[in-house]
Design a protein around this motif. Structure first.
Motif, PDB file in Angstrom:
ATOM      1  N   UNK A 177      56.176  25.675   2.264  1.00  5.70           N
ATOM      2  CA  UNK A 177      56.886  26.812   1.650  1.00  5.70           C
ATOM      3  C   UNK A 177      56.314  28.120   2.199  1.00  5.70           C
ATOM      4  N   UNK A 178      54.978  28.166   2.323  1.00  3.38           N
ATOM      5  CA  UNK A 178      54.334  29.360   2.887  1.00  3.38           C
ATOM      6  C   UNK A 178      54.814  29.616   4.316  1.00  3.38           C
ATOM      7  N   UNK A 179      54.950  28.548   5.092  1.00  4.50           N
ATOM      8  CA  UNK A 179      55.424  28.694   6.478  1.00  4.50           C
ATOM      9  C   UNK A 179      56.871  29.186   6.512  1.00  4.50           C
ATOM     10  N   UNK A 218      63.519  25.107 -10.271  1.00  6.81           N
ATOM     11  CA  UNK A 218      63.063  23.823  -9.719  1.00  6.81           C
ATOM     12  C   UNK A 218      61.545  23.787  -9.633  1.00  6.81           C
ATOM     13  N   UNK A 219      61.006  24.861  -9.114  1.00  4.87           N
ATOM     14  CA  UNK A 219      59.565  24.943  -8.896  1.00  4.87           C
ATOM     15  C   UNK A 219      58.793  24.868 -10.213  1.00  4.87           C
ATOM     16  N   UNK A 220      59.285  25.571 -11.230  1.00  6.13           N
ATOM     17  CA  UNK A 220      58.603  25.562 -12.532  1.00  6.13           C
ATOM     18  C   UNK A 220      58.530  24.149 -13.108  1.00  6.13           C
ATOM     19  N   UNK A 227      58.369  11.425 -15.413  1.00  6.56           N
ATOM     20  CA  UNK A 227      59.379  10.800 -14.553  1.00  6.56           C
ATOM     21  C   UNK A 227      60.789  11.220 -14.957  1.00  6.56           C
ATOM     22  N   UNK A 228      61.024  11.343 -16.256  1.00  9.34           N
ATOM     23  CA  UNK A 228      62.348  11.744 -16.744  1.00  9.34           C
ATOM     24  C   UNK A 228      62.696  13.171 -16.330  1.00  9.34           C
ATOM     25  N   UNK A 229      61.674  14.016 -16.182  1.00  6.50           N
ATOM     26  CA  UNK A 229      61.899  15.408 -15.786  1.00  6.50           C
ATOM     27  C   UNK A 229      62.439  15.526 -14.364  1.00  6.50           C
ATOM     28  N   UNK A 230      62.253  14.485 -13.583  1.00  2.00           N
ATOM     29  CA  UNK A 230      62.706  14.513 -12.190  1.00  2.00           C
ATOM     30  C   UNK A 230      64.221  14.699 -12.093  1.00  2.00           C
ATOM     31  N   UNK A 231      64.944  14.199 -13.083  1.00  5.54           N
ATOM     32  CA  UNK A 231      66.407  14.350 -13.075  1.00  5.54           C
ATOM     33  C   UNK A 231      66.807  15.824 -13.106  1.00  5.54           C
ATOM     34  N   UNK A 232      66.057  16.630 -13.854  1.00  5.98           N
ATOM     35  CA  UNK A 232      66.355  18.069 -13.932  1.00  5.98           C
ATOM     36  C   UNK A 232      66.187  18.727 -12.559  1.00  5.98           C
ATOM     37  N   UNK A 233      65.129  18.334 -11.856  1.00  6.40           N
ATOM     38  CA  UNK A 233      64.884  18.892 -10.525  1.00  6.40           C
ATOM     39  C   UNK A 233      65.985  18.461  -9.562  1.00  6.40           C
ATOM     40  N   UNK A 280      65.429  28.470   3.285  1.00  2.24           N
ATOM     41  CA  UNK A 280      65.548  28.292   1.826  1.00  2.24           C
ATOM     42  C   UNK A 280      65.983  26.867   1.480  1.00  2.24           C
ATOM     43  N   UNK A 281      66.823  26.281   2.335  1.00  2.54           N
ATOM     44  CA  UNK A 281      67.215  24.882   2.136  1.00  2.54           C
ATOM     45  C   UNK A 281      65.999  23.969   2.277  1.00  2.54           C
ATOM     46  N   UNK A 282      65.149  24.281   3.257  1.00  5.11           N
ATOM     47  CA  UNK A 282      63.910  23.514   3.420  1.00  5.11           C
ATOM     48  C   UNK A 282      63.043  23.636   2.165  1.00  5.11           C
ATOM     49  N   UNK A 283      62.928  24.846   1.632  1.00  3.13           N
ATOM     50  CA  UNK A 283      62.107  25.068   0.439  1.00  3.13           C
ATOM     51  C   UNK A 283      62.625  24.223  -0.726  1.00  3.13           C
ATOM     52  N   UNK A 284      63.936  24.205  -0.895  1.00  2.00           N
ATOM     53  CA  UNK A 284      64.527  23.360  -1.950  1.00  2.00           C
ATOM     54  C   UNK A 284      64.103  21.905  -1.779  1.00  2.00           C
ATOM     55  N   UNK A 285      64.146  21.448  -0.542  1.00  4.29           N
ATOM     56  CA  UNK A 285      63.769  20.060  -0.256  1.00  4.29           C
ATOM     57  C   UNK A 285      62.283  19.825  -0.543  1.00  4.29           C
ATOM     58  N   UNK A 286      61.429  20.772  -0.163  1.00  2.74           N
ATOM     59  CA  UNK A 286      59.992  20.608  -0.417  1.00  2.74           C
ATOM     60  C   UNK A 286      59.710  20.487  -1.913  1.00  2.74           C
ATOM     61  N   UNK A 287      60.401  21.289  -2.705  1.00  2.00           N
ATOM     62  CA  UNK A 287      60.179  21.241  -4.163  1.00  2.00           C
ATOM     63  C   UNK A 287      60.716  19.936  -4.749  1.00  2.00           C
TER      64      UNK A 287
END
Length: 219
Positions: A102-104, A124-126, A151-157, A185-192
């Motif tokens: 994300x920093x990169x 997503x990040x939060x 694990x259930x929280x993963x659905x929200x992300x 920004x698409x990459x950042x979404x994927x990283x999160x």
């Protein structure tokens, strides 16, 4: 100190190192999203420079775990506890790598004004960082109920990831001049999204530790 007492002391040391690597990674993830939102290149560079601390701790955890297995020849729950520590450390180290990524991306975007507020990415990040924090707590307390909650929280992300990517793709069509930024920004979404997956992996490891069976919680 008896052999068992020494073993318990080393196990606690292993657990403490895992909590430390989790804390360092959570800090890195929080800094990375702040650097992105504020387009703070200096902060992004510091995140990349500090990543060695997580890498070093991951190596220490692995070395200690291997030493415990070789010297103590643990069985049953004790052996699972050590194996799980290695697995969890690996998952956390990957999360720290995503903070670096994300920093990169922040550095690649540079000072160009963001095409739109990154509210979905921040949501997503939060959730993903909370998943990391709770998963470490679940490991420390060997709490399977909390592990399942993570694990259930993963659905929200995943839902936010779909929403965020849809917005980015639409902007790529309507504002092609921002293609490079939107790609980052698409990459950042994927990283999160992958960060949340690794938190779910930690939950699965906790279930294995406590129950002695493997569960697939990432479905």
């Amino acid at each position: 100190m008896s052999v068992r007492e020494k073993f318990e002391f080393d196990l606690k040391n292993l657990r403490d190192k895992l909590i430390e690597i989790g804390s360092l990674t959570e800090v890195a993830l929080n800094k990375s999203i702040d650097a992105l939102e504020n387009q703070n290149i200096e902060k992004a560079l510091h995140i990349i420079e500090d990543d060695y601390r997580v890498d070093d701790l991951d190596e220490e955890i692995n070395d200690l775990a291997i030493l415990l297995i070789a010297k103590q020849q643990p069985v049953a729950t004790d052996l699972r506890r050590i194996i799980v520590a290695i697995k969890i450390s690996s998952d956390i180290e990957r999360m720290a790598d995503f903070a670096v990524n994300i920093a990169k991306s922040t550095i690649r975007i540079g000072p160009e004004p963001l095409v739109k507020p990154i509210e979905t990415i921040k949501k997503m990040h939060k959730i993903a960082t909370e998943m990391l924090s709770l998963s470490i707590k679940a490991f420390n307390e060997e709490d399977v109920v909390l592990a399942k909650k993570v694990a259930d929280m993963d659905d929200q992300v995943d839902d936010l990831y779909g929403e965020g990517m849809k917005d980015i793709l639409m902007l790529m069509e309507s504002k092609p001049q921002y293609l490079e930024q939107l790609t980052q920004l698409a990459f950042v979404c994927r990283y999160i999204e992958r960060t949340a997956d690794h938190a779910t992996n930690i939950s699965e490891s906790i279930m294995y530790l406590v129950k002695g069976k493997r569960y697939d919680l990432n479905t």
